[in-house]
Scaffold this motif. Structure first.
Motif, short mmCIF file in Angstrom:
data_model
loop_
_atom_site.label_atom_id
_atom_site.label_comp_id
_atom_site.label_asym_id
_atom_site.label_seq_id
_atom_site.Cartn_x
_atom_site.Cartn_y
_atom_site.Cartn_z
N ILE A 17 0.83 -1.20 0.00
CA ILE A 17 0.00 0.00 0.00
C ILE A 17 0.87 1.25 0.00
CG2 ILE A 17 -1.65 1.34 1.37
CD1 ILE A 17 -2.88 -1.30 2.26
N SER A 18 1.91 1.27 0.83
CA SER A 18 2.78 2.44 0.92
C SER A 18 3.48 2.71 -0.41
CB SER A 18 3.83 2.21 2.01
OG SER A 18 4.75 3.29 2.06
N SER A 19 3.98 1.66 -1.07
CA SER A 19 4.67 1.84 -2.34
C SER A 19 3.73 2.35 -3.42
CB SER A 19 5.32 0.53 -2.78
OG SER A 19 6.30 0.11 -1.86
N LEU A 20 2.53 1.77 -3.50
CA LEU A 20 1.56 2.19 -4.50
C LEU A 20 1.07 3.62 -4.23
CD1 LEU A 20 -0.51 -1.09 -4.90
CD2 LEU A 20 1.20 -0.18 -6.48
N GLN A 21 0.92 3.96 -2.97
CA GLN A 21 0.51 5.32 -2.62
C GLN A 21 1.55 6.34 -3.10
OE1 GLN A 21 -2.47 6.39 -0.38
NE2 GLN A 21 -1.87 8.05 -1.78
N THR A 22 2.83 6.00 -2.92
CA THR A 22 3.90 6.89 -3.37
C THR A 22 3.87 7.07 -4.89
OG1 THR A 22 5.32 6.28 -1.51
CG2 THR A 22 6.40 7.22 -3.44
N LEU A 23 3.68 5.98 -5.61
CA LEU A 23 3.60 6.06 -7.08
C LEU A 23 2.41 6.92 -7.51
CD1 LEU A 23 4.40 2.35 -8.02
CD2 LEU A 23 5.90 4.33 -8.32
N ALA A 24 1.29 6.78 -6.81
CA ALA A 24 0.11 7.58 -7.14
C ALA A 24 0.34 9.05 -6.83
CB ALA A 24 -1.10 7.05 -6.38
N ASP A 25 0.90 9.34 -5.66
CA ASP A 25 1.15 10.73 -5.27
C ASP A 25 2.11 11.43 -6.22
OD1 ASP A 25 -0.50 10.33 -3.10
OD2 ASP A 25 1.13 10.08 -1.65
N ASN A 26 3.09 10.68 -6.72
CA ASN A 26 4.10 11.26 -7.62
C ASN A 26 3.65 11.27 -9.07
OD1 ASN A 26 5.82 11.60 -5.44
ND2 ASN A 26 6.93 9.69 -5.80
N ARG A 27 2.45 10.75 -9.35
CA ARG A 27 1.92 10.66 -10.72
C ARG A 27 2.94 9.97 -11.64
NH1 ARG A 27 -2.60 10.08 -10.41
NH2 ARG A 27 -3.00 10.65 -12.57
N THR A 28 3.53 8.89 -11.12
CA THR A 28 4.54 8.15 -11.87
C THR A 28 3.91 7.46 -13.07
OG1 THR A 28 5.74 7.74 -9.81
CG2 THR A 28 6.29 6.34 -11.70
N SER A 29 4.56 7.56 -14.22
CA SER A 29 4.09 6.88 -15.42
C SER A 29 4.40 5.39 -15.29
CB SER A 29 4.77 7.45 -16.66
OG SER A 29 4.31 6.81 -17.83
N LEU A 30 3.38 4.55 -15.41
CA LEU A 30 3.50 3.12 -15.18
C LEU A 30 3.03 2.33 -16.40
CD1 LEU A 30 1.86 3.18 -11.64
CD2 LEU A 30 4.32 3.01 -12.10
N VAL A 31 3.43 1.06 -16.45
CA VAL A 31 2.87 0.15 -17.44
C VAL A 31 2.16 -0.97 -16.68
CG1 VAL A 31 4.46 0.64 -19.31
CG2 VAL A 31 5.10 -1.08 -17.63
N PHE A 32 0.94 -1.24 -17.11
CA PHE A 32 0.11 -2.29 -16.51
C PHE A 32 -0.01 -3.42 -17.54
CE2 PHE A 32 -1.01 1.76 -14.79
CZ PHE A 32 -1.46 1.58 -13.49
N GLY A 33 0.19 -4.64 -17.10
CA GLY A 33 0.01 -5.78 -17.99
C GLY A 33 -0.86 -6.81 -17.30
N GLY A 34 -1.69 -7.50 -18.06
CA GLY A 34 -2.58 -8.45 -17.42
C GLY A 34 -3.09 -9.52 -18.35
#
Length: 299
Positions: free
Chosen positions: A73-90
């Motif tokens: 949760i802490s790591s994902l919250q940081t990525l969200a707060d920083n508006r980090t560009s991510l790649v999602f695969g599924g």
């Protein structure tokens, strides 16, 4: 409105491969469990004079909810707060492969129960951005189909020159052209060279198949240097996980497959030529099914 549930999802920060997370409906060997849902619904749909509805844009959204460890949760919250560009695969329940790019939003956090919900919404017209000056990517930055290469349209911005490289592909060297008549990419060079696409997925023991439809080829020295290759990596293309290749000596559909380990974070699909070789190919796919089926995400 369309909704689809994913079986497994990965999230990766390509600028820092340590920011890598995987989520499953049932997490293997852990107490975490989550639900991942992809939804597509009309956003702007005015009614015209004859009573017909025209959909001008759509809302695309991936929503993930579940019970997660505090560190996750802490790591994902940081990525969200920083508006980090991510790649999602599924992976979808019907053999679909998700590719999605963008930032995430945190919707709800309940610390007393470790419940966490986040999503990655976007509004787009649908279809692909193609033509001169465009990158050929789906307007939503998302693709969900049985072809894991469908985030980009199979085409090019020009028939010759620098913009004739197929959308989304990278070349190490060489000359390319693209025929709008045969829908084929031609690739040649005076020495060895490679075209490739990188895809980020939640590898979990599934076999992936890379296909191309070869329309013409010339092996200058007859030394079997024209190949397709599929390789997985633990990082951004330097630490190999699993690889295999298929030598191409004739036209038609050609396939190579691998089963990456759970440590893999990226898979690279490559077309390789040797000195003074040439190949023309069209309609590449990355699939979970061994039966070649070229489709695109025209939603």
């Amino acid at each position: 409105m369309s909704r689809s549930q994913l079986e497994k999802l990965s999230i990766l920060n390509t600028a820092d491969f340590s920011d890598h997370f995987t989520f499953s409906v049932v997490q293997e060997g852990s107490d975490e469990a989550s639900r991942q849902v992809l939804s597509i619904e009309p956003a702007s749909s005015p009614i015209i004079e004859d009573g017909q509805t025209i959909i001008l844009s759509k809302n695309f959204d991936l929503t993930v909810s579940g019970l997660f460890k505090a560190s996750t949760i802490s790591s994902l919250q940081t990525l969200a707060d920083n508006r980090t560009s991510l790649v999602f695969g599924g992976f979808g329940i019907g053999g679909q492969i998700l590719q999605l790019e963008g930032a995430m939003n945190v919707n709800q956090v309940f610390s007393e129960s470790a419940s966490f919900r986040f999503n990655s919404p976007r509004e787009a017209t649908g279809g692909y951005n193609t033509g001169t000056g465009n990158d050929g990517k789906h307007t939503s930055g998302l693709a969900y189909s049985t072809n894991g290469l469908a985030l980009y349209n199979w085409g090019a911005a020009a028939t010759t020159g620098a913009n004739a490289l197929a959308y989304g592909w990278t070349k190490s060297a060489g000359t390319v052209s693209f025929s709008n008549v045969t829908n084929a990419q031609t690739f040649t060079h005076s020495s060895a060279a490679t075209l490739h696409r990188d895809v980020y997925l939640p590898f979990d023991g599934r076999t992936l198949y890379f296909n191309i439809n070869v329309t013409a080829l010339s092996d200058d020295s007859g030394d079997s240097t024209i190949k397709i290759k599929l390789e997985s990596f633990d990082d951004n293309g330097s630490t190999s996980d699993v690889s295999d290749e298929t030598v191409i000596s004739s036209t038609g559909n050609k396939q190579v497959s691998i089963t990456p380990t759970s440590d893999a974070k990226m898979i690279r699909a490559s077309v390789i030529i040797g000195s003074s070789d040439s190949i023309s190919f069209k309609e590449p796919t990355l699939q979970l099914d061994s039966t070649y089926n070229f489709v695109e995400f025209n939603t």
